[in-house]
Structures are given as structure tokens and as C-alpha cells.
Design a protein around this motif. Structure first.
Motif, PDB file in Angstrom:
ATOM      1  N   ALA A 253      52.660 -24.398   2.857  1.00  0.00           N
ATOM      2  CA  ALA A 253      51.413 -24.871   2.241  1.00  0.00           C
ATOM      3  C   ALA A 253      51.684 -25.979   1.235  1.00  0.00           C
ATOM      4  N   GLN A 254      52.699 -25.792   0.402  1.00  0.00           N
ATOM      5  CA  GLN A 254      53.022 -26.823  -0.589  1.00  0.00           C
ATOM      6  C   GLN A 254      53.516 -28.103   0.073  1.00  0.00           C
ATOM      7  N   PHE A 255      54.264 -27.948   1.164  1.00  0.00           N
ATOM      8  CA  PHE A 255      54.777 -29.120   1.876  1.00  0.00           C
ATOM      9  C   PHE A 255      53.626 -29.931   2.486  1.00  0.00           C
ATOM     10  N   ILE A 256      52.667 -29.235   3.119  1.00  0.00           N
ATOM     11  CA  ILE A 256      51.553 -29.928   3.777  1.00  0.00           C
ATOM     12  C   ILE A 256      50.626 -30.566   2.751  1.00  0.00           C
ATOM     13  N   THR A 257      50.267 -29.801   1.717  1.00  0.00           N
ATOM     14  CA  THR A 257      49.339 -30.346   0.716  1.00  0.00           C
ATOM     15  C   THR A 257      49.964 -31.479  -0.083  1.00  0.00           C
ATOM     16  N   ASP A 267      41.929 -28.790  -0.483  1.00  0.00           N
ATOM     17  CA  ASP A 267      41.309 -27.511  -0.852  1.00  0.00           C
ATOM     18  C   ASP A 267      41.071 -26.640   0.375  1.00  0.00           C
ATOM     19  N   PHE A 268      40.651 -27.262   1.469  1.00  0.00           N
ATOM     20  CA  PHE A 268      40.409 -26.499   2.694  1.00  0.00           C
ATOM     21  C   PHE A 268      41.704 -25.879   3.222  1.00  0.00           C
ATOM     22  N   ILE A 269      42.782 -26.666   3.214  1.00  0.00           N
ATOM     23  CA  ILE A 269      44.068 -26.147   3.707  1.00  0.00           C
ATOM     24  C   ILE A 269      44.553 -24.997   2.832  1.00  0.00           C
ATOM     25  N   ASN A 270      44.468 -25.180   1.517  1.00  0.00           N
ATOM     26  CA  ASN A 270      44.933 -24.142   0.595  1.00  0.00           C
ATOM     27  C   ASN A 270      44.091 -22.877   0.667  1.00  0.00           C
ATOM     28  N   ASP A 271      42.776 -23.053   0.593  1.00  0.00           N
ATOM     29  CA  ASP A 271      41.874 -21.910   0.436  1.00  0.00           C
ATOM     30  C   ASP A 271      41.548 -21.219   1.763  1.00  0.00           C
ATOM     31  N   LEU A 523      38.891 -12.088   1.352  1.00  0.00           N
ATOM     32  CA  LEU A 523      39.229 -11.972  -0.065  1.00  0.00           C
ATOM     33  C   LEU A 523      40.252 -13.044  -0.462  1.00  0.00           C
ATOM     34  N   GLY A 524      41.187 -13.342   0.481  1.00  0.00           N
ATOM     35  CA  GLY A 524      42.170 -14.385   0.206  1.00  0.00           C
ATOM     36  C   GLY A 524      41.519 -15.745   0.015  1.00  0.00           C
ATOM     37  N   THR A 525      40.503 -16.034   0.826  1.00  0.00           N
ATOM     38  CA  THR A 525      39.782 -17.298   0.685  1.00  0.00           C
ATOM     39  C   THR A 525      39.054 -17.364  -0.656  1.00  0.00           C
ATOM     40  N   LEU A 526      38.389 -16.274  -1.037  1.00  0.00           N
ATOM     41  CA  LEU A 526      37.636 -16.237  -2.288  1.00  0.00           C
ATOM     42  C   LEU A 526      38.546 -16.401  -3.500  1.00  0.00           C
ATOM     43  N   TYR A 527      39.666 -15.661  -3.521  1.00  0.00           N
ATOM     44  CA  TYR A 527      40.582 -15.773  -4.652  1.00  0.00           C
ATOM     45  C   TYR A 527      41.286 -17.123  -4.649  1.00  0.00           C
ATOM     46  N   GLY A 528      41.544 -17.661  -3.442  1.00  0.00           N
ATOM     47  CA  GLY A 528      42.174 -18.974  -3.360  1.00  0.00           C
ATOM     48  C   GLY A 528      41.287 -20.058  -3.938  1.00  0.00           C
ATOM     49  N   MET A 529      39.974 -19.939  -3.702  1.00  0.00           N
ATOM     50  CA  MET A 529      39.033 -20.939  -4.223  1.00  0.00           C
ATOM     51  C   MET A 529      38.913 -20.846  -5.739  1.00  0.00           C
ATOM     52  N   GLY A 531      41.312 -20.000  -7.688  1.00  0.00           N
ATOM     53  CA  GLY A 531      42.539 -20.516  -8.293  1.00  0.00           C
ATOM     54  C   GLY A 531      43.052 -21.735  -7.577  1.00  0.00           C
ATOM     55  N   ALA A 532      42.133 -22.609  -7.164  1.00  0.00           N
ATOM     56  CA  ALA A 532      42.514 -23.776  -6.357  1.00  0.00           C
ATOM     57  C   ALA A 532      43.453 -24.718  -7.086  1.00  0.00           C
ATOM     58  N   ASP A 533      43.415 -24.730  -8.398  1.00  0.00           N
ATOM     59  CA  ASP A 533      44.246 -25.657  -9.155  1.00  0.00           C
ATOM     60  C   ASP A 533      45.599 -25.050  -9.536  1.00  0.00           C
ATOM     61  N   GLU A 534      45.801 -23.771  -9.173  1.00  0.00           N
ATOM     62  CA  GLU A 534      47.032 -23.090  -9.541  1.00  0.00           C
ATOM     63  C   GLU A 534      48.013 -23.106  -8.369  1.00  0.00           C
ATOM     64  N   ASN A 535      49.262 -22.748  -8.652  1.00  0.00           N
ATOM     65  CA  ASN A 535      50.241 -22.631  -7.585  1.00  0.00           C
ATOM     66  C   ASN A 535      49.857 -21.469  -6.670  1.00  0.00           C
ATOM     67  N   ILE A 536      50.190 -21.638  -5.397  1.00  0.00           N
ATOM     68  CA  ILE A 536      49.862 -20.583  -4.433  1.00  0.00           C
ATOM     69  C   ILE A 536      50.704 -19.346  -4.729  1.00  0.00           C
ATOM     70  N   SER A 537      50.072 -18.214  -4.827  1.00  0.00           N
ATOM     71  CA  SER A 537      50.788 -16.947  -5.042  1.00  0.00           C
ATOM     72  C   SER A 537      50.189 -15.901  -4.125  1.00  0.00           C
TER      73      SER A 537
END
Length: 605
Positions: A253-257, A267-271, A523-529, A531-537
Motif C-alpha cells: 500500500a505504501q509503495f503504490i500510494t 484515498d480510494f486505494i488506502n481506504d 469496518l476496515g474501510t470506515l476506520y481507514g477513512m 485515519g486517512a492521514d495516518e500510517n496504515i496499521s
């Protein structure tokens, strides 16, 4: 295309032989009732059709009825060129009872028949051999000796099936007609006395293990220990693989974004992609571990012993020992488990078993359980200093589902019983030989379980994640709570407030009524949105940081143990039961029961 019909009694190795001849990765298991559907595959220019195993042409169970009806239909097909009957070399007499009836049926349909004696490797292990040509002469049909496990004789068999002109096989008219089961039994005993290995030699080692595993005390202890270790392994063995998947997904995810940059696409790719679908993929290794352990039990021959151990306690709840096998299969997937209930002779017990199989915690629940248990229970907590508490909690959830199923079965069985059901046949099940698993098919099955789970669930989760992301992302520059999704979520929030859940969990639960595993992706999509500005965890870490009350988490777990959130299962129930109202009635009943349990847990604990 010419067709060859494969028939035989259960546990004769027919499905494994079918796989070896066709190259298909078919499910193979060492207990009755696995192949409850007609399977087909292509062997060069010939279609090979695998029928469910059956002991007699006089059907006793639903799967035998399926096999016999379809066999008669296929025998009337002009494209059918041969009946291939598989015999168990270690239980030749039992195999021949059905084989002789099948031979008579093929003769009446003017179709040639050939026999395959399987498990020749086991005869060699005990130093036994017999004259294949002589057996062929006595049966009046070609006989081939093979070991589907070690591939001995497979090449020769395949060449013979592809090269022979079946109509030139020896005439069957010289054989003594088999007009009844008693005639088949008498003739099979005569042939077994000439060719079969002494049963005491085969049973010597088997009886030593059975003396322990079928003992009323030690067998019961062993059964509970095996079941406990089964669910412990889901967490302990899968954890390194799950960690590897999570780290890999984060890196990808970090490589693609990094190439895409900030904005809507990023945001779409991450969330939606990595937050939704990615959160679900982390738990696939647990499904593989579950399939592997159940496969070991199936292939070893232990499941028939477990069914025998469980028969007496299951009878108290109005079930049969044969119900155990569909129940255990239901922990992988309810759909084939419901079909496996065809092996239960009693229509009443078969119906009750099918109605309660959805309470078995299938693989679709695994991601939900794993997520919530990881949030509620720390990884370094152990019970008695030996067993990881996360694994113990896993076992508790599965056990609760079983107990709930038994309680409902008891209630259903206490209704009016017909006179016919008062005189049901006694419980009879064959004890197959103990065998080491065939590792290649088992490995294929494990990989296939993950592939099929992803194929089935990923498209649904992707669509749901996409819908949630679009509704949550717009209007632009609005917070998640003020988005279209937030408006919908707050509208349904009063339904879930008594359970201690906010609107985000309400949206995830609502979406998961299509399929349970959608809960994690939603739930992953909701929490990802959020924390969209944070590192993926990891999703579990995000929920843990926010805090999920213990009583609310337990209630949510109980909800998913009971709720029938799988449209495919409802459709299968409708097909097997033949009652649309009853199938959807179960859907509604289990949903209301799940809600009630979650409410009580949230209020009482």
C-alpha cells in the motif's frame, strides 16, 4: 464424448482415484458421505463421472438415493460406454456386495463393466497377494489392481480405459444372476474366501487404536483434546502467516500510494482497497489452517470414530451420530455440510441437522472472531501457563455455537414424532482403516480453500467497500459523520445503540447480512477513512486504540456466532429442504436470537 461411470462403496478410495485419472483437485476424505454430489472430469477424450459411494442399490440415505437414481439415468444414456466399479482390497467382501449388484444392473442395461481393486499397497504391506486374472475370470469382467495413493497401476489402468473396445469384454451372461441383496452377500463371501486377506490381519493394528479412541472414558478425553487443539491451532499456527500478510499488504500500500500521491485516488486505494479488502485478506491463513487440520482428521479415518463417540450424546438431542460429520464440516462451510447431511437415514434427524448446521462457526466467521478477539484479549495472556487465551476464546465461541445448535435441536426433536420414526433403523457406521493422509490432495485442498474463499468473498467485499467509500467520501471536504454514509449510519444507529454499538458498527453489521466476512472489510474501510492521514496499521490496532468495551465486544461476538448472515446458505437450505418459508424463517429467527444475546451480554456483563 464417451462416458465412464465410477461407482463403489464409501471409503474405497474412489474419489482419490478419480482425481488421479482426471487431474482434478477433488475433495477426498476417509469417511462416508463426502461425495454427495455427482462429479465429472475429462480423461483425455473420455468423460469420467464420479458417483456418491453407496453400500447397496436399495437406498437407505439421501446420498445413496442420489447415486442410484443418477446411475440408472446414466445407464440409459447412449454415450455411456463403461461402468467402472472400485473395490476396497482390504474389505473385499463388503465391496463385492454392491459391486455384484452394480454388475447385474449394468448387464440389464447392456453396458460393460470393469473392476478396480484399490489399496493394493496395503495388501503388499501385510504380505498378501492374489491372482487378478483368476478374480477376473470369476467375475466375468476385467479387473485391475491399483494404489490410488502410491499411483501403482494407474498408468496401466488409464491406458486400458482409453484403448479398450469395451464391447469386446467377456460376456456377463455366464454369471449367476443376482436377484437380491442376499444373493450378492452369498456370492461375495464365496469370492472373498478365495481372494480376500484375513480380516484379523487388517484389524490387528486398528483394534489397538480403537481400544483407546473408542473407550468410553479415554476416547471421550481424546475427542475433547483433539477438538480443543483444533481450535488452538487456528490462532497459534496461523499467527506468523497473518503477521506476514499484514506487513506485506502495508508495504504494498505504501509503495503504490507513493507513486500516486495525495488525492482522491490515493484515498480510494488506502481506504477501500487496502482498508476494506486488505483487512479481510489478513485472516485467510486461519482458514487454511482450519482446512488443514480438518483434512487430517478426515483422511486419517478418525471422523467415523468421533461420530460413534458422539452418537449417544447426540441422540439425547434428537440427532444421530452421523450428524457429527456435517456439524464438523460446517466449521469449514455450511453449504457442503448441509449437503453432507444426506447421509443421515432418518428424514427427521436429517432436517433437524440441516436447520442447525448454520450455528456451526464456519470459515466466514473466522475473520470476525479473529479481529474482535485480538481487540479484547492481549496476545501474551495464557491459560494455565500453556494455552493462549485467544485460542481458548476461539474454542469457547465454537463450543457456544455447538451448544446452541444442540439446544435448538432438542427443542425441535420434542415435537410430535410419527409412528414410522419411532421404529427407525439402528445407527450403523463403517470404521475405515487408519491411514496416513495423502499429502498432495490435502495440500491442494488447503490452497483451494483459500482461493475459493477469496473468490467468493473478495468481490462482495470490494463492492461493499466501494459503496461505503463513495458514500463516506462525499460530499467533499465533509467529515465522515457528515457524509452521506454518516447520515445513513445515524439513521439506523438507534437499532444498534442497545447493543452498545455506534453507527459505524451498525453500517458494518447491516452490510454483513449478505455475508459475514463483509463486516471486517466494511469496518476496515470506515476506520481507514477516519485515519486517512495516518500510517496504515492493522484494523485491530485501530479499534484497540479507540477502545471497545468488553461487554459490547462479547455481545458482538455472540451476535456473529448465531446470526445466519449468508444468503448462499439460505439458498442451499431451500434447495435441500424444499421449503422457502422455512429457510427464510430460520434466517429471521437466528437474526432475532443473535440480537437478543448481544443485548443481554451488553446489559448484564
Amino acid at each position: 464424448m464417451k462416458k465412464i461411470l465410477m461407482v463403489g462403496k464409501p471409503n474405497c478410495g474412489k474419489s482419490l482415484l478419480f482425481n488421479q485419472l482426471t487431474g482434478l483437485r477433488q475433495k477426498v476424505a476417509n469417511y462416508p458421505g463426502v461425495t454427495v454430489e455427482i462429479k465429472s472430469g475429462v480423461m483425455d477424450n473420455v468423460e469420467l463421472i464420479d458417483f456418491p459411494g453407496t453400500y447397496s442399490l436399495n437406498s437407505l440415505s439421501k446420498d445413496e438415493e442420489v447415486a442410484i437414481n443418477q446411475l440408472n439415468a446414466k445407464l440409459a444414456d447412449d454415450d455411456t460406454s463403461l461402468v467402472l466399479c472400485v473395490l476396497d482390497a482390504t474389505r473385499l467382501e463388503r465391496s463385492l456386495v454392491f459391486a455384484l449388484q452394480a454388475q447385474q444392473l449394468a448387464t440389464q442395461a447392456s453396458k460393460p463393466i470393469a473392476f478396480v481393486v484399490n489399496f493394493i499397497d496395503e495388501l503388499k504391506r501385510f504380505g498378501h497377494s492374489f491372482d487378478i486374472d483368476a478374480l477376473s475370470h470369476d467375475l466375468g469382467a476385467p479387473v485391475y489392481a491399483v494404489s490410488a495413493r502410491d499411483l501403482d497401476g494407474i498408468t496401466e489402468l488409464k491406458q486400458a480405459l482409453l484403448a479398450k473396445d469395451y464391447q469386446t469384454y467377456p460376456s456377463l451372461s455366464r454369471q449367476t444372476p443376482i436377484s437380491s441383496v442376499s444373493d450378492a452377500v452369498k456370492r461375495s463371501r464365496e469370492l472373498a474366501s478365495k481372494y480376500a486377506i484375513n480380516r484379523d490381519v487388517i484389524l490387528k493394528n486398528q483394534n489397538v487404536l480403537d481400544a483407546f479412541l473408542l473407550n468410553s472414558l479415554f476416547g471421550s478425553i481424546a475427542f475433547f483434546a483433539i477438538m480443543f487443539l483444533l481450535f488452538q491451532s487456528i490462532f497459534t499456527w496461523a499467527t506468523p502467516l497473518m503477521d506476514a500478510v499484514e506487513v506485506s499488504l502495508g508495504a504494498i500500500a505504501q509503495f503504490i500510494t507513493g507513486f500516486v500521491g495525495n488525492g482522491v485516488v490515493s484515498d480510494f486505494i488506502n481506504d477501500a482497497i487496502f482498508g476494506g479488502v486488505g483487512s479481510f485478506l489478513v485472516f485467510v491463513p486461519q482458514i487454511m489452517v482450519l482446512t488443514f487440520v480438518i483434512g487430517l482428521l478426515e483422511d486419517s479415518g478418525y471422523l467415523s470414530r468421533a461420530a460413534l463417540i458422539c452418537h449417544k450424546p447426540l441422540s439425547f438431542f434428537g440427532l444421530s451420530g452421523r450428524s457429527f460429520i456435517p456439524y464438523l464440516s460446517g466449521h469449514a462451510c455450511a453449504i457442503p455440510a448441509i449437503m453432507a447431511a444426506r447421509t443421515i437415514e432418518s428424514p427427521r434427524k436429517r432436517l433437524i441437522t440441516m436447520m442447525t448446521i448454520p450455528l456451526m462457526s464456519c470459515s466466514a466467521r473466522l475473520p470476525v472472531y479473529a479481529l474482535l478477539i485480538a481487540v479484547l484479549i492481549p496476545t501474551d495472556v495464557y491459560w494455565l501457563g500453556l494455552f493462549n487465551m485467544q485460542g481458548v476464546a476461539f474454542f469457547g465461541l465454537y463450543f457456544f455455537g455447538i451448544v446452541t445448535a444442540l439446544a435448538i435441536s432438542a427443542l425441535l426433536s420434542r415435537s410430535t414424532i410419527t409412528e414410522q420414526e419411532k421404529t427407525e433403523m439402528p445407527f450403523i457406521i463403517e470404521m475405515p482403516s487408519y491411514r496416513l493422509p495423502h499429502w498432495k490432495p490435502l495440500g491442494h485442498r488447503v490452497v483451494n480453500s483459500a482461493v475459493q474463499f477469496i473468490k467468493r468473498a473478495a468481490p462482495v467485499i470490494f463492492v461493499v467497500s466501494l459503496v461505503i467509500w463513495v458514500l463516506g467520501y462525499f460530499p467533499l471536504n465533509a467529515s465522515l459523520e457528515d457524509s452521506f454514509l454518516g447520515t445513513i449510519g445515524h439513521f439506523i444507529e438507534p437499532i444498534f445503540e442497545p447493543l452498545g454499538l455506534d453507527w459505524r458498527y451498525g453500517v458494518a453489521i447491516l452490510m454483513s447480512f449478505l455475508a459475514r466476512e463483509v463486516f471486517v472489510g466494511a469496518l476496515g474501510t470506515l476506520y481507514g477513512m477516519e485515519g486517512a492521514d495516518e500510517n496504515i496499521s492493522g484494523l485491530a490496532a485501530q479499534i484497540l486504540n479507540e477502545g471497545l468495551p468488553l461487554n459490547t465486544g462479547i455481545g458482538l461476538l455472540l451476535f456473529y456466532v448465531v446470526a445466519l448472515q449468508c444468503v448462499a446458505t439460505v439458498a442451499t437450505l431451500k434447495g435441500e429442504i424444499g421449503n422457502n418459508k422455512l429457510s427464510w424463517g430460520l434466517y429471521g429467527f437466528y437474526g432475532l436470537l443473535a440480537y437478543a444475546l448481544a443485548f443481554v451480554a451488553n446489559v448484564v456483563i
